[in-house]
Design a protein around this motif. Structure first.
Motif, mmCIF file in Angstrom:
data_model
loop_
_atom_site.group_PDB
_atom_site.id
_atom_site.type_symbol
_atom_site.label_atom_id
_atom_site.label_comp_id
_atom_site.label_asym_id
_atom_site.label_seq_id
_atom_site.Cartn_x
_atom_site.Cartn_y
_atom_site.Cartn_z
ATOM 1 N N HIS A 1 -5.520 24.944 19.320
ATOM 2 C CA HIS A 1 -5.546 25.394 17.925
ATOM 3 C C HIS A 1 -6.836 26.164 17.635
ATOM 4 C CE1 HIS A 1 -2.002 23.610 16.053
ATOM 5 N NE2 HIS A 1 -2.219 22.500 16.731
ATOM 6 N N LYS B 1 -0.844 33.452 12.835
ATOM 7 C CA LYS B 1 -0.432 32.466 11.832
ATOM 8 C C LYS B 1 -1.225 32.768 10.558
ATOM 9 C CE LYS B 1 0.848 27.570 11.734
ATOM 10 N NZ LYS B 1 2.292 27.812 11.806
ATOM 11 N N GLU C 1 12.283 34.043 17.018
ATOM 12 C CA GLU C 1 11.874 32.668 16.728
ATOM 13 C C GLU C 1 12.718 32.108 15.590
ATOM 14 O OE1 GLU C 1 7.777 33.164 15.744
ATOM 15 O OE2 GLU C 1 8.173 34.338 13.951
ATOM 16 N N ASN D 1 10.388 28.175 11.419
ATOM 17 C CA ASN D 1 9.239 27.272 11.491
ATOM 18 C C ASN D 1 8.873 26.890 12.915
ATOM 19 O OD1 ASN D 1 11.460 25.699 12.034
ATOM 20 N ND2 ASN D 1 10.728 23.913 10.897
ATOM 21 N N GLY D 2 9.184 27.743 13.878
ATOM 22 C CA GLY D 2 8.831 27.399 15.251
ATOM 23 C C GLY D 2 9.383 28.388 16.248
ATOM 24 N N ASN D 3 8.966 28.225 17.485
ATOM 25 C CA ASN D 3 9.433 29.094 18.568
ATOM 26 C C ASN D 3 10.783 28.632 19.091
ATOM 27 O OD1 ASN D 3 6.105 29.132 19.035
ATOM 28 N ND2 ASN D 3 7.123 31.108 19.216
ATOM 29 N N GLY E 1 2.712 30.311 19.389
ATOM 30 C CA GLY E 1 2.710 28.909 19.000
ATOM 31 C C GLY E 1 1.950 28.006 19.957
ATOM 32 N N ARG F 1 4.554 26.023 21.740
ATOM 33 C CA ARG F 1 5.171 26.952 22.698
ATOM 34 C C ARG F 1 4.376 26.954 24.001
ATOM 35 N NH1 ARG F 1 4.239 32.335 24.269
ATOM 36 N NH2 ARG F 1 6.096 33.605 24.673
ATOM 37 N N THR G 1 10.527 24.623 18.789
ATOM 38 C CA THR G 1 9.308 23.848 19.021
ATOM 39 C C THR G 1 8.258 24.145 17.963
ATOM 40 O OG1 THR G 1 8.282 25.537 20.462
ATOM 41 C CG2 THR G 1 9.722 23.926 21.512
ATOM 42 N N ASN G 2 7.590 23.105 17.500
ATOM 43 C CA ASN G 2 6.375 23.249 16.699
ATOM 44 C C ASN G 2 5.537 21.986 16.840
ATOM 45 O OD1 ASN G 2 6.958 21.331 14.527
ATOM 46 N ND2 ASN G 2 8.353 22.858 13.685
#
Length: 283
Positions: A46, A151, A184, A187-189, A210, A213, A247-248
């Motif tokens: 992150h 993001k 995507e 809210n995610g990949n 991500g 991801r 995924t997230n």
């Protein structure tokens, strides 16, 4: 309590200014973090994504924005909200401060705020009884490019897509780029499974870079029994897939159970989730 530039205050006293560039122009970035008992999942990933994104946005990174400093500020905020010994969802927001129109003034200084909230599930799990239906969102398209993978606070397409999903009784939607390939979910990949072949859209197609991801790609790339690739996904391929999953960092892996008339399984998704949880324990 929220944390604004290191100061803990009541949210009702925050008096967020409409002159803030994050509010006025979306001139801001954010990271959504999952924290369990004070441990930030994938914190290093992150942090480095945030630093890379700030450089792309030409933000002047403050000298004190070290990994240790921001982690300490997140911990301080969790403690102030009595969430240090439980599960929490954290949003770390970085903006360019105040000053200027589209062009920031030299006086504009990068700042941050941290908001935390309780989250119910500390574990990554898959519910076999959960129905999860998606469709394509085709009202607007994402243009591929370096900015599309950030993001950032500019999430108009995701907002409109979420409204569309709600109005049509869907759990999520899949986003397309201007080349009409799927990049995507809202809210995610996205990952697609067909036999022993698994793929996810490449960053060049415009998908988010991500953090989850990255974890899943690391797991798949080390499995000699499958063929994994980052490659464009056409809408036509969805009907032929054995599995689709999203995924997230907050949810981990979410298997899609239905796209139009196509019903999917979740065997591969569950096996991959088991490897992810093992990776977390070992880490």
């Amino acid at each position: 309590m929220i944390n604004i530039n290191g100061e803990l205050i009541q949210e009702s006293d925050s008096n967020s200014s409409t002159e803030n560039r994050g509010y006025k122009y979306g001139d801001a970035l954010f990271e959504t973090l999952k924290v369990v008992n004070g441990t930030i999942f994938f914190w290093e990933d992150h942090y480095f994504r945030l630093m890379a994104s700030m450089r792309i946005m030409r933000m002047d990174i403050p000298m004190n924005f070290t990994m240790e400093y921001l982690q300490a500020e997140i911990t301080k905020t969790l403690e102030a909200n009595s969430l240090i010994s439980s599960t929490a969802r954290v949003r770390l927001n970085v903006d360019r401060g105040f000053g200027g129109k589209y062009l920031p003034t030299k006086a504009a200084q990068v700042g941050y705020n941290i908001r935390v909230e309780a989250y119910s599930n500390p574990f990554y799990t898959i519910d076999d009884d959960l129905s999860y239906e998606v469709d394509l969102y085709k009202d607007y398209y994402q243009a591929p490019g370096l900015l599309s993978g950030l993001k950032s606070n500019n999430k108009a397409l995701n907002v409109m897509g979420s409204i569309y999903a709600s109005e049509n009784g869907l759990d999520n939607c899949l986003i397309l780029n201007t080349n009409k390939t799927i990049i995507e979910a809202l809210n995610g990949n996205l990952f697609l499974v067909k036999g022993d072949k698994i793929k996810t859209p490449p960053l060049e197609d415009g998908c988010l870079k991500g953090v989850m991801r990255k974890q899943i790609i690391d797991i798949l790339s080390s499995d000699v029994n499958i063929y994994f690739e980052e490659a464009s996904i056409s809408p036509f391929e969805l009907q032929k897939a054995d599995e689709l999953f999203i995924t997230n960092v907050i949810l981990g892996i979410v298997p899609i159970t239905k796209y139009r008339k196509k019903i999917y399984g979740n065997t591969f998704a569950k096996a991959t989730l088991a490897k992810l949880n093992t990776k977390l324990r070992l880490g």
